[in-house]
Design an enzyme around this catalytic site. Structure first.
Site, PDB file in Angstrom:
ATOM      1  N   ASP A 159      -2.997  -3.005  -5.058  1.00 46.37           N
ATOM      2  CA  ASP A 159      -1.995  -4.003  -4.668  1.00 46.37           C
ATOM      3  C   ASP A 159      -1.043  -4.308  -5.819  1.00 46.37           C
ATOM      4  O   ASP A 159       0.172  -4.441  -5.623  1.00 46.37           O
ATOM      5  CB  ASP A 159      -2.683  -5.297  -4.233  1.00 46.37           C
ATOM      6  CG  ASP A 159      -3.212  -5.244  -2.806  1.00 46.37           C
ATOM      7  OD1 ASP A 159      -2.813  -4.340  -2.051  1.00 46.37           O
ATOM      8  OD2 ASP A 159      -4.036  -6.118  -2.449  1.00 46.37           O
ATOM      9  N   HIS A 166      -9.106  -2.087  -5.171  1.00 48.71           N
ATOM     10  CA  HIS A 166      -8.012  -2.345  -4.243  1.00 48.71           C
ATOM     11  C   HIS A 166      -7.044  -3.389  -4.807  1.00 48.71           C
ATOM     12  O   HIS A 166      -5.833  -3.316  -4.551  1.00 48.71           O
ATOM     13  CB  HIS A 166      -8.524  -2.815  -2.884  1.00 48.71           C
ATOM     14  CG  HIS A 166      -7.412  -2.983  -1.900  1.00 48.71           C
ATOM     15  ND1 HIS A 166      -6.867  -1.919  -1.212  1.00 48.71           N
ATOM     16  CD2 HIS A 166      -6.687  -4.085  -1.530  1.00 48.71           C
ATOM     17  CE1 HIS A 166      -5.857  -2.348  -0.463  1.00 48.71           C
ATOM     18  NE2 HIS A 166      -5.744  -3.658  -0.640  1.00 48.71           N
ATOM     19  N   HIS A 215      -0.710 -11.306  -4.845  1.00 47.81           N
ATOM     20  CA  HIS A 215       0.676 -10.915  -4.608  1.00 47.81           C
ATOM     21  C   HIS A 215       1.675 -11.866  -5.269  1.00 47.81           C
ATOM     22  O   HIS A 215       2.677 -11.426  -5.833  1.00 47.81           O
ATOM     23  CB  HIS A 215       0.938 -10.841  -3.108  1.00 47.81           C
ATOM     24  CG  HIS A 215       0.063  -9.862  -2.397  1.00 47.81           C
ATOM     25  ND1 HIS A 215       0.098  -8.506  -2.652  1.00 47.81           N
ATOM     26  CD2 HIS A 215      -0.889 -10.038  -1.447  1.00 47.81           C
ATOM     27  CE1 HIS A 215      -0.780  -7.891  -1.887  1.00 47.81           C
ATOM     28  NE2 HIS A 215      -1.397  -8.804  -1.153  1.00 47.81           N
ATOM     29  N   HIS A 275       0.833  -1.204   0.000  1.00 50.14           N
ATOM     30  CA  HIS A 275       0.000   0.000   0.000  1.00 50.14           C
ATOM     31  C   HIS A 275       0.870   1.257   0.000  1.00 50.14           C
ATOM     32  O   HIS A 275       0.626   2.190  -0.769  1.00 50.14           O
ATOM     33  CB  HIS A 275      -0.933   0.019   1.216  1.00 50.14           C
ATOM     34  CG  HIS A 275      -1.871  -1.142   1.269  1.00 50.14           C
ATOM     35  ND1 HIS A 275      -2.655  -1.404   2.372  1.00 50.14           N
ATOM     36  CD2 HIS A 275      -2.144  -2.120   0.372  1.00 50.14           C
ATOM     37  CE1 HIS A 275      -3.383  -2.492   2.137  1.00 50.14           C
ATOM     38  NE2 HIS A 275      -3.079  -2.941   0.940  1.00 50.14           N
TER      39      HIS A 275
END
Length: 301
Positions: free
Chosen positions: A241, A237, A264, A81
């Site tokens: 990321d 969001h 991720h 973030h």
């Protein structure tokens, strides 16, 4: 070839917030740094100190967040973030002191980090950096999940998520990602999770700092939160990321990112694939593990 000036903060800033997993107060200081320093964490926990550069070579875990480490027991997690905010504002060089193993979750988005940097001001270095571009498509695949970067003169994204939830089935968003759109439409989007998963994590002593103040929480049929910042806040969001994870490459980047059910692990895998295409002096320079002199001096204080 396009050249972009390296940037740092005009003055130091202090941020305090709750650690998502520890539930404890985290203090983080972001300091200006010389051109070429890169983004470097200085972990200072009681009498223990560690220097951990933000680079692909130092990524050690991508299970629930992006975590960097020094090869030993020293780690800093949930860096994405903050990196998304620094990347959006063009910050290439900064020294970050932190007294915990995790970046504070703040409100669950990148907005507080962005606002703090803007309040400190931004200084432009005379030195420049060349944005990463690709001449052919690059992709990574994991079962029904994939992430692709296509050649493009600008940064844009097409992102799709498909969770087993009535509100998150087939949610998709396509947009350009210039600084204005990132700051207004992506960075304020909060992290999200499912109530049943949060309860399971907290039973294991994790996610102790998670609350409706720093996350969008979904029940079996809806949201626990009274209001969302965007109707499709969750997919926004995921884009946040992605930008934060790719920022670990240490350079601006251009391309059309196409993602489906990514996360991720795929983000970092794509970053490694992209950097494997960078050749010659560029690769050796941007994969250097040398700790800049300014970082060593700060660690000695």
């Amino acid at each position: 070839m396009e050249q972009i000036h390296r940037k740092t903060l005009s003055q130091s800033i202090v941020l305090q917030g709750i650690g998502l997993h520890s539930g404890k107060t985290v203090t983080m200081k972001i300091h200006p740094a010389l051109a070429g320093n890169g983004i470097i964490f200085h972990q200072m926990r009681q009498l223990h100190k560690a220097i951990i550069p933000v680079s692909l070579d130092h990524v050690v875990d991508t299970s629930n967040a992006t975590t960097i480490g020094d090869g030993g027991s020293n780690r800093v997690q949930t860096i994405e973030h903050m990196l998304a905010a620094l990347h959006t504002l063009g910050i290439t060089d900064a020294d970050i002191e932190i007294n915990s193993f995790e970046v504070p979750i703040m409100d669950g988005s990148a907005k507080p980090f962005m606002e703090a940097v803007l309040s400190a001001g931004i200084t432009e270095h005379s030195e420049t950096v060349t944005p990463i571009t690709v001449s052919t498509p690059i992709w990574v695949v994991d079962g029904d999940k994939y992430l692709v970067m296509l050649p493009s003169d600008e940064l844009k994204v097409t992102y799709s998520i498909d969770f087993q939830h009535p509100l998150l089935r087939g949610q998709s968003f396509t947009t350009k990602l210039n600084e204005t759109i990132l700051t207004e439409e992506i960075l304020p989007a909060r992290t999200f999770g499912f109530l049943k998963d949060v309860e399971a994590l907290q039973a294991r002593g994790l996610a102790l700092g998670g609350s409706l103040d720093n996350a969008v929480v979904l029940t079996e049929e809806g949201y626990l939160n009274e209001n969302l910042r965007y109707e499709n806040e969750c997919v926004r969001h995921k884009i946040l990321d992605l930008i934060g994870d790719l920022a670990v490459m240490g350079r601006p980047f251009r391309g059309h990112l196409i993602a489906s059910k990514a996360g991720h692990a795929l983000d970092i895998s794509l970053a490694k694939c992209i950097m494997s295409k960078v050749t010659g002096d560029e690769l050796s320079h941007f994969k250097s593990k040398r700790i800049p002199h300014s970082a060593r001096k700060r660690a000695e204080k």
